[in-house]
Enzyme design. Structure first.
Site, PDB file in Angstrom:
ATOM      1  CG  ASP A 255     -40.126  28.139 -11.308  1.00 51.67           C
ATOM      2  OD1 ASP A 255     -40.748  28.742 -10.431  1.00 51.67           O
ATOM      3  OD2 ASP A 255     -39.965  26.887 -11.305  1.00 51.67           O
TER       4      ASP A 255
HETATM    5  C1  GLC Z   1     -41.734  24.800  -9.402  1.00 50.69           C
HETATM    6  C2  GLC Z   1     -41.590  25.979  -8.482  1.00 50.69           C
HETATM    7  C3  GLC Z   1     -40.171  26.255  -8.047  1.00 50.69           C
HETATM    8  C4  GLC Z   1     -39.414  24.953  -7.918  1.00 50.69           C
HETATM    9  C5  GLC Z   1     -39.312  24.361  -9.304  1.00 50.69           C
HETATM   10  C6  GLC Z   1     -38.586  23.004  -9.299  1.00 50.69           C
HETATM   11  O1  GLC Z   1     -42.610  25.108 -10.453  1.00 50.69           O
HETATM   12  O2  GLC Z   1     -42.139  27.216  -8.925  1.00 50.69           O
HETATM   13  O3  GLC Z   1     -40.227  26.979  -6.807  1.00 50.69           O
HETATM   14  O4  GLC Z   1     -38.124  25.195  -7.394  1.00 50.69           O
HETATM   15  O5  GLC Z   1     -40.573  24.200  -9.931  1.00 50.69           O
HETATM   16  O6  GLC Z   1     -39.347  22.069  -8.603  1.00 50.69           O
END
Ligand code: GLC
Length: 709
Positions: A255
């Site tokens: 993430d």
């Molecule tokens: C965010 C979220 C994740 C998302 C990623 C990209 O922090 O936790 O669900 O896909 O970043 O935007």
């Protein structure tokens, strides 16, 4: 590929790194912060973002000019509940119990995203949730592992289709957040998750596994710890379980920033150690931090990391690019003309409308709904004409184009029959606004109070300790209550709420969640009975936040409240509130009534290799057509471990005309009775089981059967 090129292929950056001065400009701002240079960007493997065919094509063109080996970028983005046509938030979709429509919504999202240049979506999010303080409950399909697994499968199938290579109008799916992100202590986002491996496997892992079983291409790691180790650096969770035990050989992406966060978590002293730990744990792509690009070459040269780990990560990424056909056509489905033709089409909006009507849950109705055309209506409240109804993770959607509740009602009522007193803010009602609301309400036959949360009050980092509606909204309700007029409350929110201050005061309550692009139309049609509400809660509504976590599939305890021999005091209870939630899992009313009868088992015994059938007759004993979600639950009466009071095992959505009856049949087999024992074996126990059939997890008819082994 050189070692540098391999390592940079594991880096994902946002689109702004690929546009404008970053291509050839000096190293400033984010690049400097990340410690990367243009060559890193030229070697990088994937992009986060991408919201238009021409933008993506120009990014890809610029990249291919600078990438020595002509390796195209993967374009990834969060398409969670729609791209430009926005569907209800996933918690609402979960409350539809409509798998076919959910799958259709994912297909449409994939089509709109793919013609806009997106290759991969960071969805479905399948984290099981039990704590409405956590803002991301809106992104989950709820508190039940079986229901979440069913939705996980159809979302992946909708996004990916049957052949990702051939069908350029699909996108690869990325199931998230692995694992158990939905169980942070205190409901506070990013907080510690700590549970037994047995609980993890029993409740939290099934939905991820279901997504992978239907071919989900990617997995995203969670921010949280799992058994004391952050998921993103958790070898046992990813190498041992995800890869070795489950056989997943697709791409794992961290993430946002989660690799570097191993440092504040306290399992890496610096970015170099974070890179080592994440790679060894199995993370292929590092999102938006530069531990890999900054340190993996050095770690290999120092003999601290085996280059084979980098090779396997690069290979998985290249194989995904190959599967998506990017080496032949780096634009994949990007198509400016199709963008114009398919995005926000009438067909897509119709599906958004249907899903919004089926996701909405009628929580209360004291004979005031459906509304009658000859009634004068006062529409008041912060969501009277608010277009913030798309909810979090609708970044490509257009609030301006969304149909708000006033617009929806205007399709039903002449101007003379509808007065509107909007409230500008979510947490404040001015004296003028209150005066106007009261004035128009006095002249009306019925008051519709549109209340709720701003979308930023839920979603990522949107945790709340107080899950009641804002005080100003509750005060508005109490003023309006004094008018002694029929009052209908429509709720726009991303989480189950403590509805005290509304549920007793209103004569009817409609839970609309964040209903998406067609929300106002759907709610108006539900209010006027053009559509009959049929949603069922996929997450319990607590009586009070003090109950949280509160969920239907709980254990009995040794001192259950209400047991025949229960003492008055020394039982598992609160002194000040009930144990039961305000509204349980599976709950939802209709404008008609459904009677359950003739619940019969084909046999009182189930053979381990056989199956038995549960039949139930459902009759629409009301005056209007309606849909009912018939639910089947099972309880293992005696296990090697304690077993939930009920577990959803099947459901069927049926449509019944007035006075029509249908017999619904459910098949039960031994596999449905398996659970994780103390030694983590996944097996069933011979013995007695109780099977429940009903309209929600509390109103059920039950029978006993015995599993013979
Ligand atoms: C965010 C979220 C994740 C998302 C990623 C990209 O922090 O936790 O669900 O896909 O970043 O935007």
């Amino acid at each position: 590929m050189t070692l540098d090129e391999k390592v940079d292929q594991l880096l994902q950056l946002a689109t702004f790194f690929y546009e404008g001065s970053y291509i050839d400009g000096e190293i400033t701002g984010p690049m400097e912060d990340l410690g990367i240079n243009q060559q890193t960007i030229h070697n990088s493997g994937s992009v986060l973002g991408g919201s238009g065919a021409s933008e993506v094509k120009s990014i890809q063109d610029a990249h291919l000019k600078t990438n020595r080996l002509n390796i195209p970028l993967l374009i990834m983005a969060d398409i969670v509940h729609g791209f430009k046509t926005i569907f209800p938030v996933p918690l609402a979709i979960g409350s539809s119990f409509d798998l076919d429509l959910a799958k259709k919504s994912a297909e449409i999202a994939a089509l709109e995203a793919s013609v806009s240049g997106v290759h991969v979506t960071f969805a479905p999010m399948v984290d099981l949730v039990r704590d409405p303080r956590w803002g991301r409950v809106m992104e989950s399909t709820g508190e039940d592992p079986f229901l979440n697994a069913e939705f996980a499968k159809v979302f992946v199938q909708g996004f990916q289709g049957d052949d990702l290579t051939a069908d350029k109008h699909r996108v690869a799916a990325c199931v998230k957040h692995f694992a158990a992100y939905g169980a942070p202590e205190g409901g506070r986002d990013y907080n510690t998750v700590d549970m037994s491996e047995r609980q993890l496997r029993e409740m939290y892992l099934p939905a991820y596994k279901a997504a992978l079983e239907v071919g989900c291409e990617m997995v995203m790691t969670a921010f949280n710890t799992v058994d004391g180790v952050p998921a993103t650096g958790n070898k046992k969770l990813m190498r041992d379980l995800l890869r070795d035990e489950w056989g997943f050989n697709g791409v794992i992406i961290s993430d946002w920033g989660a690799v570097k966060e191993l440092i504040p978590h306290g399992i890496a002293k610096d970015k170099k150690e974070a890179a080592k730990k994440a790679l060894e744990a199995g993370v292929d792509i590092e999102m938006m931090t530069s531990c890999y690009s900054g340190h993996l070459v050095e770690l290999v040269e120092e003999g601290q990391v085996d280059v084979a780990l980098i090779d396997e990560a690069v290979l998985r990424i290249l194989e995904l690019k190959q599967k998506l056909g990017l080496f032949e056509n780096p634009y994949r489905g990007a198509n400016e003309q199709l963008e114009k033709d398919v995005i926000y089409s009438e067909e897509h909006l119709q599906v958004a409308y249907e899903l919004a009507t089926k996701s909405t849950v009628l929580l209360k109705n004291e004979q005031v709904l459906p509304l009658q055309k000859d009634q004068k209506v006062a529409l008041v409240g912060p969501f009277a004409n608010n277009t913030d109804i798309l909810g979090p993770w609708s970044w490509q959607g257009s609030r301006e184009k969304a149909i708000n509740l006033q617009q929806g009602l205007e399709t039903k009522l002449a101007a003379s029959e509808l007065s509107v007193a909007p409230i500008a803010e979510i947490e404040k009602v001015t004296a003028e606004e209150l005066a106007q609301a009261i004035e128009i309400s006095k002249e009306a036959d019925v008051i519709i109070v549109a209340l709720g949360e701003a979308s930023e009050m839920s979603g990522e980092a949107g945790s709340l300790a107080n899950i009641q509606l804002p005080q100003a909204q509750l005060e508005l309700v109490s003023f309006l209550k004094k008018l002694n007029k029929p009052m209908v409350t429509v709720l726009f929110n991303g989480r189950p709420l403590d509805l005290h201050g509304v549920i007793d005061e209103a004569d009817a309550v409609l839970e609309a969640w964040f209903p998406g692009s067609q929300g106002g139309l759907a709610i108006a049609d539900l209010l006027y009975g053009v559509k009959n509400p049929s949603g069922k809660l996929s997450m319990s509504f607590p009586y009070h936040v003090g109950q949280v976590p509160v969920y239907y599939n709980h254990f009995n305890t040794g001192r259950p409240q209400g047991a025949p021999d229960a003492q008055v005091r020394y039982v598992s209870q609160y002194l000040d509130i009930p144990n039961e939630p305000l509204f349980p899992f599976g709950y939802g009313l209709s404008y008609t009534n459904f009677d359950y009868s003739n619940v019969k088992l084909s046999s009182p015994e189930l053979d381990v290799n056989g199956h038995l059938t549960v039949n139930v007759t459902v009759t629409n004993s009301g005056q209007v057509e309606g849909e009912e979600v018939v639910q089947l639950y099972i309880r293992d009466l005696v296990g090697e471990t304690v077993r939930p009071m009920k577990e959803l095992k099947a459901f069927e959505r049926i449509n019944l005309m007035p006075n029509e009856s249908k017999t619904v049949s459910f098949k039960i087999d031994e596999k449905m009775l398996r659970y994780h024992h103390t030694d983590l074996s996944f097996t069933s126990d011979a013995g007695e089981f109780e099977v429940f059939v009903g309209t929600n997890s509390q109103q059920v008819v039950s029978h006993i059967f015995t599993l013979k082994k």
